[in-house]
Design a protein around this motif. Structure first.
Motif, PDB file in Angstrom:
ATOM      1  N   ILE A  82     157.136 115.796  47.030  1.00  0.00           N
ATOM      2  CA  ILE A  82     156.638 114.462  47.329  1.00  0.00           C
ATOM      3  C   ILE A  82     155.722 114.010  46.190  1.00  0.00           C
ATOM      4  CG2 ILE A  82     155.278 113.052  48.922  1.00  0.00           C
ATOM      5  CD1 ILE A  82     157.946 113.872  50.039  1.00  0.00           C
ATOM      6  N   ARG A  83     155.938 112.804  45.728  1.00  0.00           N
ATOM      7  CA  ARG A  83     155.079 112.238  44.705  1.00  0.00           C
ATOM      8  C   ARG A  83     154.193 111.157  45.323  1.00  0.00           C
ATOM      9  NH1 ARG A  83     159.061 111.380  39.416  1.00  0.00           N
ATOM     10  NH2 ARG A  83     159.633 113.596  39.155  1.00  0.00           N
ATOM     11  N   GLY A  84     153.098 110.929  44.678  1.00  0.00           N
ATOM     12  CA  GLY A  84     152.196 109.894  45.170  1.00  0.00           C
ATOM     13  C   GLY A  84     150.917 110.502  45.711  1.00  0.00           C
ATOM     14  N   GLU A  85     150.267 109.759  46.593  1.00  0.00           N
ATOM     15  CA  GLU A  85     148.977 110.197  47.100  1.00  0.00           C
ATOM     16  C   GLU A  85     149.129 111.398  48.035  1.00  0.00           C
ATOM     17  OE1 GLU A  85     146.970 107.006  48.938  1.00  0.00           O
ATOM     18  OE2 GLU A  85     146.874 105.757  47.130  1.00  0.00           O
ATOM     19  N   PRO A  86     148.173 112.328  48.007  1.00  0.00           N
ATOM     20  CA  PRO A  86     148.230 113.468  48.934  1.00  0.00           C
ATOM     21  C   PRO A  86     148.013 113.025  50.367  1.00  0.00           C
ATOM     22  CG  PRO A  86     146.141 113.438  47.754  1.00  0.00           C
ATOM     23  CD  PRO A  86     146.993 112.372  47.132  1.00  0.00           C
ATOM     24  N   ARG A  87     148.452 113.836  51.291  1.00  0.00           N
ATOM     25  CA  ARG A  87     148.333 113.533  52.717  1.00  0.00           C
ATOM     26  C   ARG A  87     147.144 114.280  53.316  1.00  0.00           C
ATOM     27  NH1 ARG A  87     154.658 114.005  54.784  1.00  0.00           N
ATOM     28  NH2 ARG A  87     155.532 112.517  53.281  1.00  0.00           N
ATOM     29  N   TYR A  88     146.633 113.738  54.414  1.00  0.00           N
ATOM     30  CA  TYR A  88     145.543 114.408  55.108  1.00  0.00           C
ATOM     31  C   TYR A  88     146.031 115.727  55.705  1.00  0.00           C
ATOM     32  CZ  TYR A  88     142.390 110.390  54.951  1.00  0.00           C
ATOM     33  OH  TYR A  88     141.548 109.395  54.550  1.00  0.00           O
ATOM     34  N   LEU A  89     145.218 116.759  55.571  1.00  0.00           N
ATOM     35  CA  LEU A  89     145.502 118.030  56.214  1.00  0.00           C
ATOM     36  C   LEU A  89     145.135 117.929  57.686  1.00  0.00           C
ATOM     37  CD1 LEU A  89     146.310 121.047  55.753  1.00  0.00           C
ATOM     38  CD2 LEU A  89     143.865 121.512  55.502  1.00  0.00           C
ATOM     39  N   GLU A  90     146.016 118.401  58.559  1.00  0.00           N
ATOM     40  CA  GLU A  90     145.734 118.359  59.990  1.00  0.00           C
ATOM     41  C   GLU A  90     144.677 119.402  60.365  1.00  0.00           C
ATOM     42  OE1 GLU A  90     149.174 118.655  62.407  1.00  0.00           O
ATOM     43  OE2 GLU A  90     150.242 117.010  61.423  1.00  0.00           O
ATOM     44  N   GLY A  91     144.029 119.186  61.500  1.00  0.00           N
ATOM     45  CA  GLY A  91     143.058 120.146  61.986  1.00  0.00           C
ATOM     46  C   GLY A  91     141.778 120.178  61.178  1.00  0.00           C
ATOM     47  N   VAL A  92     141.260 119.008  60.812  1.00  0.00           N
ATOM     48  CA  VAL A  92     140.015 118.898  60.058  1.00  0.00           C
ATOM     49  C   VAL A  92     139.087 117.955  60.815  1.00  0.00           C
ATOM     50  CG1 VAL A  92     138.925 118.210  57.889  1.00  0.00           C
ATOM     51  CG2 VAL A  92     141.149 119.336  57.861  1.00  0.00           C
ATOM     52  N   ALA A  93     137.815 118.325  60.937  1.00  0.00           N
ATOM     53  CA  ALA A  93     136.828 117.480  61.616  1.00  0.00           C
ATOM     54  C   ALA A  93     135.507 117.558  60.869  1.00  0.00           C
ATOM     55  CB  ALA A  93     136.640 117.922  63.068  1.00  0.00           C
ATOM     56  N   THR A 142     146.402 111.715  64.597  1.00  0.00           N
ATOM     57  CA  THR A 142     147.428 111.418  63.611  1.00  0.00           C
ATOM     58  C   THR A 142     146.808 111.249  62.231  1.00  0.00           C
ATOM     59  OG1 THR A 142     147.235 109.042  64.071  1.00  0.00           O
ATOM     60  CG2 THR A 142     148.853 110.300  65.347  1.00  0.00           C
ATOM     61  N   GLY A 143     147.624 111.454  61.201  1.00  0.00           N
ATOM     62  CA  GLY A 143     147.122 111.446  59.838  1.00  0.00           C
ATOM     63  C   GLY A 143     146.598 110.114  59.354  1.00  0.00           C
ATOM     64  N   VAL A 144     146.960 109.048  60.033  1.00  0.00           N
ATOM     65  CA  VAL A 144     146.498 107.725  59.589  1.00  0.00           C
ATOM     66  C   VAL A 144     145.156 107.357  60.214  1.00  0.00           C
ATOM     67  CG1 VAL A 144     148.844 106.919  59.174  1.00  0.00           C
ATOM     68  CG2 VAL A 144     147.808 106.589  61.427  1.00  0.00           C
ATOM     69  N   ARG A 145     144.643 108.209  61.090  1.00  0.00           N
ATOM     70  CA  ARG A 145     143.364 107.925  61.737  1.00  0.00           C
ATOM     71  C   ARG A 145     142.220 108.568  60.969  1.00  0.00           C
ATOM     72  NH1 ARG A 145     144.913 103.672  64.389  1.00  0.00           N
ATOM     73  NH2 ARG A 145     146.249 104.053  66.176  1.00  0.00           N
ATOM     74  N   ASP A 146     141.027 108.024  61.188  1.00  0.00           N
ATOM     75  CA  ASP A 146     139.835 108.608  60.597  1.00  0.00           C
ATOM     76  C   ASP A 146     139.584 109.986  61.206  1.00  0.00           C
ATOM     77  OD1 ASP A 146     137.512 108.808  59.106  1.00  0.00           O
ATOM     78  OD2 ASP A 146     136.290 107.841  60.646  1.00  0.00           O
ATOM     79  N   ARG A 147     138.915 110.848  60.460  1.00  0.00           N
ATOM     80  CA  ARG A 147     138.614 112.182  60.943  1.00  0.00           C
ATOM     81  C   ARG A 147     137.756 112.138  62.207  1.00  0.00           C
ATOM     82  NH1 ARG A 147     142.321 115.373  58.687  1.00  0.00           N
ATOM     83  NH2 ARG A 147     142.041 115.733  56.455  1.00  0.00           N
ATOM     84  N   LEU A 148     137.977 113.126  63.089  1.00  0.00           N
ATOM     85  CA  LEU A 148     137.098 113.302  64.237  1.00  0.00           C
ATOM     86  C   LEU A 148     135.707 113.689  63.760  1.00  0.00           C
ATOM     87  CD1 LEU A 148     136.496 113.873  67.301  1.00  0.00           C
ATOM     88  CD2 LEU A 148     137.246 116.216  66.833  1.00  0.00           C
ATOM     89  N   ASN A 149     134.688 113.091  64.344  1.00  0.00           N
ATOM     90  CA  ASN A 149     133.298 113.456  64.078  1.00  0.00           C
ATOM     91  C   ASN A 149     132.758 114.211  65.285  1.00  0.00           C
ATOM     92  OD1 ASN A 149     132.456 111.886  61.466  1.00  0.00           O
ATOM     93  ND2 ASN A 149     133.612 110.421  62.706  1.00  0.00           N
ATOM     94  N   ILE A 150     132.332 115.455  65.074  1.00  0.00           N
ATOM     95  CA  ILE A 150     131.757 116.269  66.142  1.00  0.00           C
ATOM     96  C   ILE A 150     130.248 116.342  65.938  1.00  0.00           C
ATOM     97  CG2 ILE A 150     131.704 118.521  67.261  1.00  0.00           C
ATOM     98  CD1 ILE A 150     134.515 119.015  66.308  1.00  0.00           C
ATOM     99  N   PHE A 151     129.499 115.973  66.958  1.00  0.00           N
ATOM    100  CA  PHE A 151     128.038 116.079  66.942  1.00  0.00           C
ATOM    101  C   PHE A 151     127.614 116.967  68.102  1.00  0.00           C
ATOM    102  CE2 PHE A 151     129.157 111.964  65.150  1.00  0.00           C
ATOM    103  CZ  PHE A 151     128.443 111.963  63.957  1.00  0.00           C
ATOM    104  N   THR A 152     126.538 117.696  67.914  1.00  0.00           N
ATOM    105  CA  THR A 152     126.014 118.511  68.994  1.00  0.00           C
ATOM    106  C   THR A 152     124.503 118.614  68.890  1.00  0.00           C
ATOM    107  OG1 THR A 152     126.103 120.684  70.088  1.00  0.00           O
ATOM    108  CG2 THR A 152     126.346 120.652  67.700  1.00  0.00           C
TER     109      THR A 152
END
Length: 455
Positions: free
Chosen positions: A251-262, A195-205
């Protein structure tokens, strides 16, 4: 039947006090351990009961405030098996004209110290690199030059084995290749669909191949790493300052997080990373290319050779993590997982890298953190050994064995289907509202509670 023919599976989730061992018994599962299982009525159960036990738990953990995913070589082998029907290509041995016995002995000792049965090409290259530095210090120029030439050949062979694994997937039969990549996409999006209110997924390998990058492209998943630029991206220390947002129309105000980003970090480097002077760049190397050599001849790379590839064969010791760029990469790992309300999920990682294990142990000193270990097997027992040594069972979940961690089985039955979760929640809320006024099967709920007006 031997253990190899019928491998045991190990499960520990939710409030289980100790790991549950079970084996496949036809189309059902049968408990093999003496553990007390409160959620089962008998010693046999089916996949439906297993799914009801695992999937809601993982769905909840995947929506933690901070979520990280660590992929080991098991992910490459799993996708390669789906595409080609066999495991990924292995690594050969390093052949040297001088000091072969001494290097092999040191590699064996390093492997034993790391908990592995025997040394591999990575161990040999690490020891040979250390020997090369020693010969240069002693000014034995002739021996150093000969060893450097053979090391260059060894690194080229090492890169070739990585590309062979990629090619095994890329050149597989079309139907099986598409099925393998579809499974990989589903697997990755189970983690990335937050969800947009969560921190981004971190992928490590710890892998050197580009399988995750290929899966992310097919999934439309944007990976943020430390490389900036388009033609020949350069490694920077500003990765944590980057993100992707969008402004909804009207929409005015702060931008929203784009989905599908890690956020993406390759802890041991990559087959397409190259040291050029003082910089580290990512050069254009097609997935599954026949050889790395032709792509090192591009203008701007200077006299680049395979020996300058940033594929670090030093998994047995952690001294290399103090060197650039590894210090930046491991700082990202520690910063991502060692914080409250954080969940780390590992897949195909055998816990053979002590510098990574140390970070995981430090993470679990925070009570609100959780570790989920998913692995097809544990042939050397390092996973269970680490589980016992850490001594925090309430913060660790285990899904080990083919009945749980087979990539197809895992994605189809146990990983959360994040794309439909929001729709499911909305449907549940709608049904709750309708049930409030129309519940023929539960007449007692039609009566208002004390202090409520009838609907």
């Amino acid at each position: 039947m031997s253990e190899k023919e019928e491998p045991l599976n190990i499960l520990k989730v939710r409030d289980d006090h100790e790991p549950l061992q079970f084996a496949v018994n036809g189309d059902k599962f049968k408990i093999q351990s003496a553990a007390q299982v409160s959620w089962l009525k008998s010693d046999e159960f089916d996949q439906k009961e297993l799914r009801n036990r695992i999937e809601p738990w993982l769905t909840s953990l995947f929506q933690s405030e901070h979520l990280s995913f660590l992929a080991g070589s098991g992910l490459t082998h799993a996708v390669h098996y789906l595409a080609a029907g066999k495991g990924a290509a292995g690594m050969g041995a390093l052949t040297l004209s001088n000091y072969q016995a001494e290097i092999d002995k040191a590699a064996e000792n390093a492997a034993e110290a790391a908990g592995r049965k025997k040394g591999n090409l990575e161990d040999q290259l690490r020891v040979a690199n250390e020997l090369l530095r020693g010969l240069e210090v002693l000014q034995k120029n002739t021996e150093a030059a000969a060893l450097s030439t053979e090391l260059q050949t060894g690194m080229q062979d090492f890169a070739q084995s990585i590309l062979c694994s990629e090619a095994g997937i890329a050149k597989a039969e079309e139907f099986k290749r598409e099925q393998a990549f579809n499974t990989l996409v589903t697997f990755l999006m189970s983690f990335a669909s937050r969800t947009g209110v969560r921190d981004r997924l971190n992928i490590f390998t710890t892998n050197y191949d580009r399988l995750i990058e290929a899966g992310a492209e097919l999934a439309g998943l944007h990976l943020l790493d430390r490389f900036l630029g388009n033609l020949m991206p350069i490694f920077r220390s500003s990765r944590l300052d980057l993100d992707m947002h969008y402004n909804p129309p009207g929409i005015r105000g702060e931008p929203r997080y784009l989905e599908g980003v890690a956020r993406y970090t390759k802890l041991h480097g990559s087959v397409d990373w190259l040291q050029t002077g003082k910089d580290i760049r990512r050069f254009g190397l097609p997935f599954g290319a026949g050889s790395v050599e032709p792509y090192l001849q591009a203008p701007g790379l200077g006299e680049a050779t395979a020996q300058k590839l940033i594929i670090y064969p030093n998994a047995a010791k952690d001294r290399e993590t103090a060197d650039y760029p590894y210090v930046e990469l491991f700082r990202d790992l520690a910063a991502a997982v060692c914080r409250p309300n954080s969940t780390l999920v590992t897949y195909g990682y055998s816990f053979g890298d002590e510098h990574i294990n140390r970070v995981i142990r430090d993470m679990l000193t925070i009570p609100s953190t959780h570790l989920v270990v998913i692995s097809y097997d544990d042939p050397l027992g390092r996973i269970m050994q680490t589980y016992k040594e850490i001594g925090r069972p309430s913060q660790i979940s285990l899904l080990i064995g083919p009945a749980l961690a087979d990539l197809s089985t895992l994605t189809e039955n146990y990983l959360p289907k994040a794309a439909i979760d929001k729709t499911t929640f909305r449907m549940s809320e709608l049904l709750k509202q309708r049930w409030g006024t129309e519940q023929p099967n539960h007449p007692e709920k039609d009566q208002p509670n004390d202090g409520e007006e009838p609907l």
